[in-house]
Design a protein around this motif. Structure first.
Motif: not given
Length: 60
Positions: A3-26
């Motif tokens: 459970e914790l591994t999945d949730r940690a990886k999920g949070m990391a992917n969400d954060a990295i994806g958010n950064a990629k999206e923001a950089i892509g927009k900018a």
């Protein structure tokens, strides 16, 4: 994965994806923006899987 591994990886992917999206927009980079959105979706799915494992146990 547990459970914790999945949730940690999920949070990391969400954060990295958010950064990629923001950089892509900018930078007007539609490909990077799309990659970010896809990575965020992957992160949300991993987080949901972790929540299910937490509710039902890691044996699923």
């Amino acid at each position: 994965m547990g459970e914790l591994t999945d949730r940690a990886k999920g949070m990391a992917n969400d954060a990295i994806g958010n950064a990629k999206e923001a950089i892509g927009k900018a930078t007007d980079n539609h490909k990077l923006e799309a990659e970010g959105l896809a990575q965020q979706a992957k992160g949300k799915t991993q987080d949901a899987a972790g929540k299910v494992k937490g509710a039902l146990g890691d044996d699923i």
